[in-house]
Scaffold this active site. Structure first.
Site, PDB file in Angstrom:
ATOM      1  N   HIS A 257       0.853  -1.199   0.000  1.00 40.86           N
ATOM      2  CA  HIS A 257       0.000   0.000   0.000  1.00 40.86           C
ATOM      3  C   HIS A 257       0.879   1.235   0.000  1.00 40.86           C
ATOM      4  CE1 HIS A 257      -3.209   2.798   1.085  1.00 40.86           C
ATOM      5  NE2 HIS A 257      -4.042   1.851   0.707  1.00 40.86           N
ATOM      6  N   GLU A 311      -7.672  -5.225   0.191  1.00 42.29           N
ATOM      7  CA  GLU A 311      -8.313  -6.023  -0.847  1.00 42.29           C
ATOM      8  C   GLU A 311      -8.216  -7.524  -0.589  1.00 42.29           C
ATOM      9  OE1 GLU A 311     -10.129  -4.232  -2.357  1.00 42.29           O
ATOM     10  OE2 GLU A 311      -9.282  -2.993  -3.947  1.00 42.29           O
TER      11      GLU A 311
HETATM   12  N1  ACO Z   1       3.882  -7.686  -4.818  1.00 48.39           N
HETATM   13  C1  ACO Z   1       5.174  -7.627  -5.236  1.00 48.39           C
HETATM   14  N2  ACO Z   1       5.930  -6.529  -5.127  1.00 48.39           N
HETATM   15  C2  ACO Z   1       5.379  -5.450  -4.575  1.00 48.39           C
HETATM   16  C3  ACO Z   1       4.065  -5.433  -4.093  1.00 48.39           C
HETATM   17  C4  ACO Z   1       3.308  -6.609  -4.235  1.00 48.39           C
HETATM   18  N3  ACO Z   1       2.048  -6.671  -3.825  1.00 48.39           N
HETATM   19  N4  ACO Z   1       3.811  -4.219  -3.582  1.00 48.39           N
HETATM   20  C5  ACO Z   1       4.904  -3.478  -3.735  1.00 48.39           C
HETATM   21  N5  ACO Z   1       5.868  -4.218  -4.340  1.00 48.39           N
HETATM   22  C6  ACO Z   1       7.189  -3.790  -4.717  1.00 48.39           C
HETATM   23  C7  ACO Z   1       7.112  -2.673  -5.726  1.00 48.39           C
HETATM   24  O1  ACO Z   1       6.982  -3.180  -7.044  1.00 48.39           O
HETATM   25  C8  ACO Z   1       8.394  -1.964  -5.492  1.00 48.39           C
HETATM   26  O2  ACO Z   1       9.428  -2.708  -6.094  1.00 48.39           O
HETATM   27  P1  ACO Z   1      10.604  -1.963  -6.911  1.00 48.39           P
HETATM   28  O3  ACO Z   1      11.234  -1.056  -5.892  1.00 48.39           O
HETATM   29  O4  ACO Z   1      11.460  -3.088  -7.384  1.00 48.39           O
HETATM   30  O5  ACO Z   1       9.905  -1.213  -8.015  1.00 48.39           O
HETATM   31  C9  ACO Z   1       8.601  -2.086  -4.000  1.00 48.39           C
HETATM   32  O6  ACO Z   1       7.824  -3.224  -3.599  1.00 48.39           O
HETATM   33  C10 ACO Z   1       8.131  -0.879  -3.218  1.00 48.39           C
HETATM   34  O7  ACO Z   1       6.777  -0.635  -3.487  1.00 48.39           O
HETATM   35  P2  ACO Z   1       6.070   0.653  -2.881  1.00 48.39           P
HETATM   36  O8  ACO Z   1       6.735   1.867  -3.407  1.00 48.39           O
HETATM   37  O9  ACO Z   1       5.953   0.512  -1.412  1.00 48.39           O
HETATM   38  O10 ACO Z   1       4.638   0.487  -3.478  1.00 48.39           O
HETATM   39  P3  ACO Z   1       3.749   1.584  -4.202  1.00 48.39           P
HETATM   40  O11 ACO Z   1       3.352   2.611  -3.249  1.00 48.39           O
HETATM   41  O12 ACO Z   1       4.385   2.039  -5.472  1.00 48.39           O
HETATM   42  O13 ACO Z   1       2.530   0.671  -4.653  1.00 48.39           O
HETATM   43  C11 ACO Z   1       0.661  -0.681  -4.617  1.00 48.39           C
HETATM   44  C12 ACO Z   1       1.462   0.357  -3.831  1.00 48.39           C
HETATM   45  C13 ACO Z   1       0.380  -0.148  -6.026  1.00 48.39           C
HETATM   46  C14 ACO Z   1      -0.652  -0.931  -3.937  1.00 48.39           C
HETATM   47  C15 ACO Z   1       1.507  -1.972  -4.696  1.00 48.39           C
HETATM   48  O14 ACO Z   1       1.787  -2.425  -3.407  1.00 48.39           O
HETATM   49  C16 ACO Z   1       0.848  -3.067  -5.515  1.00 48.39           C
HETATM   50  O15 ACO Z   1       0.955  -3.073  -6.742  1.00 48.39           O
HETATM   51  N6  ACO Z   1       0.132  -4.020  -4.837  1.00 48.39           N
HETATM   52  C17 ACO Z   1      -0.553  -5.086  -5.546  1.00 48.39           C
HETATM   53  C18 ACO Z   1      -1.891  -4.597  -6.124  1.00 48.39           C
HETATM   54  C19 ACO Z   1      -2.922  -4.361  -5.042  1.00 48.39           C
HETATM   55  O16 ACO Z   1      -3.051  -5.130  -4.101  1.00 48.39           O
HETATM   56  N7  ACO Z   1      -3.695  -3.266  -5.220  1.00 48.39           N
HETATM   57  C20 ACO Z   1      -4.700  -2.836  -4.236  1.00 48.39           C
HETATM   58  C21 ACO Z   1      -4.172  -1.703  -3.391  1.00 48.39           C
HETATM   59  S1  ACO Z   1      -5.287  -1.299  -2.061  1.00 48.39           S
HETATM   60  C22 ACO Z   1      -6.311  -0.109  -2.667  1.00 48.39           C
HETATM   61  O17 ACO Z   1      -5.962   0.726  -3.429  1.00 48.39           O
HETATM   62  C23 ACO Z   1      -7.740  -0.089  -2.234  1.00 48.39           C
END
Ligand code: ACO
Length: 376
Positions: A257, A311
């Site tokens: 998140h 979610e």
């Molecule tokens: N699975 C694998 N890797 C992940 C995940 C995940 N669920 N979440 C974050 N990461 C990775 C990112 O890709 C990033 O990697 P990188 O540095 O190699 O690019 C690293 O962890 C850091 O991520 P953050 O900067 O903390 O995440 P960001 O704020 O950009 O994204 C997000 C948040 C979009 C929700 C992300 O965690 C994600 O894609 N989750 C999966 C989709 C999901 O569950 N969506 C629902 C969100 S809840 C809502 O909006 C109601």
């Protein structure tokens, strides 16, 4: 770029305004609506009273809010013109795409600027009514008339199914709707605020919000969580499946998140709700996959602080309620119309056009158009 401007990709750590509606404590795992801890609202506080809280700023005098109950009940009777729009939609359209058109069609000139709470209550009432009508029509079933005496949650289930819903199912959906009613300056709310800041109307802004909610990085994730659990199938498959996915640098839906760097309090409450309504096998699979996924994410992204998001157990609870997966994100939208309305009212009350800037990194000024193209 002027040296005074600060660049932040994804607007991380950028304040875009001040709000009295909700506070997301990303470090502490808090969600507070108008000063009330979400843990004190779910279970127990009716969705109608939370709508009252969000739109009026204070709780109602009694639960469920008599004002909101009356307004939602009255607005469930929709003009025939709106029903015609729903009935004209191609039945193959996924419900989320249909809902985007349906919400847009609510803009019949009766929504103006500035938005009003009454307009919001109409939007909140009619979103599930018209969605349920579309879902039944698209399945070849005749639509079911709303019942003004039912709660918002119960009427939605009634209109989808035509049978009185189980009280435990209504309670679970009610809890879900309250948990998802508002959440700070998330992406869909920001899209809505941008639209309102141009002095556009509430349904136009809600259409922009819905378009933004659709994506899997925001509200489009819960059905993908269910698909992930299906694909894993059995707890013993989880480790290999998750490792392979992370090795391909694909995300695990239901984890991570932008704001929460600890447990999302809504996810914790949804997990508790899931324990009361979910099928034991699905719950056991979800819990084991969660445990393995968190460990794998910690190994793969040791500095990222990735936790279970809202979610993940939303998917388990919505499955238990018996909604089809294509209704997961539309049902999120049904809940969020309350928060969207509150933010539209707040944005309009102290409006300033939202118009950020970008740093231009293209070719420098001075390119000449090729003579051969225009003959100049
Ligand atoms: N699975 C694998 N890797 C992940 C995940 C995940 N669920 N979440 C974050 N990461 C990775 C990112 O890709 C990033 O990697 P990188 O540095 O190699 O690019 C690293 O962890 C850091 O991520 P953050 O900067 O903390 O995440 P960001 O704020 O950009 O994204 C997000 C948040 C979009 C929700 C992300 O965690 C994600 O894609 N989750 C999966 C989709 C999901 O569950 N969506 C629902 C969100 S809840 C809502 O909006 C109601």
């Amino acid at each position: 770029m002027s040296p005074a401007l600060h660049f932040s990709k994804g607007l991380d750590d950028v304040l875009v305004g001040r709000s009295t509606i909700s506070w997301v404590g990303g470090e502490t795992g808090d969600l507070v609506l108008r000063g009330f801890d979400i843990r004190d609202l779910v279970p127990g506080v009716p969705y109608e009273s939370v709508v009252h809280l969000l739109l009026r700023g204070d709780p109602p005098d009694s639960d469920p809010s008599p004002e909101v109950v009356a307004a939602l009940g009255a607005a469930r009777a929709v003009p025939p013109g709106l029903e015609h729009v729903v009935d004209a939609l191609p039945p193959a359209l996924p419900p989320l795409e249909a809902l985007r058109t349906i919400v847009s069609s609510l803009g019949d000139g009766s929504y103006g600027y500035p938005p009003t709470p009454e307009e919001g209550l109409r939007l909140i009432a009619r979103t599930p009514v018209l969605l349920a009508r579309y879902v039944r029509r698209s399945r070849g079933l005749s639509p079911i008339a709303p019942r003004p005496e039912l709660s918002h949650a119960a009427n939605y289930l009634w209109m989808l199914r035509g049978v009185d819903p189980e009280p435990s199912t209504v309670r679970a959906l009610e809890g879900y709707l309250v948990l998802l009613a508002d959440h700070g300056m998330n992406a869909s709310t920001f899209a809505l605020c941008v639209a309102i800041s141009t002095q556009s109307d509430l349904v136009s802004a809600a259409t922009a919000a819905l378009a933004t909610l659709k994506g899997p990085l925001h509200g489009g994730a819960p059905a993908r969580v269910s698909e992930m659990l299906d694909a894993i199938g059995r707890p013993e498959n989880a480790g290999a499946w998750i490792d392979a996915r992370l090795a391909r640098r694909e995300v695990l839906f239901g984890f991570g998140h932008r704001a929460y760097k600890t447990d999302d309090p809504r996810g914790v409450i949804l997990h508790e709700l899931a324990r009361t309504v979910a099928a034991p096998e699905l719950l056991a699979l979800a819990e084991e996959v969660e445990r393995i996924a968190l460990a794998a994410l910690r190994r793969a992204r040791p500095t990222a602080r990735i936790y279970t998001n809202v979610e993940y157990y939303s998917a388990v609870v919505l499955e238990a309620i018996g909604l089809s997966r294509e209704l997961f994100t539309p049902t999120f939208a049904v809940a969020r119309t309350a928060g969207w309305t509150a933010h539209a009212l707040e944005q309009a009350a102290e409006n300033r056009l939202i118009r950020p800037d970008v740093e231009y990194v293209g070719a420098p000024k001075g390119r000449r158009w090729p003579r051969a193209l225009s003959g100049r």
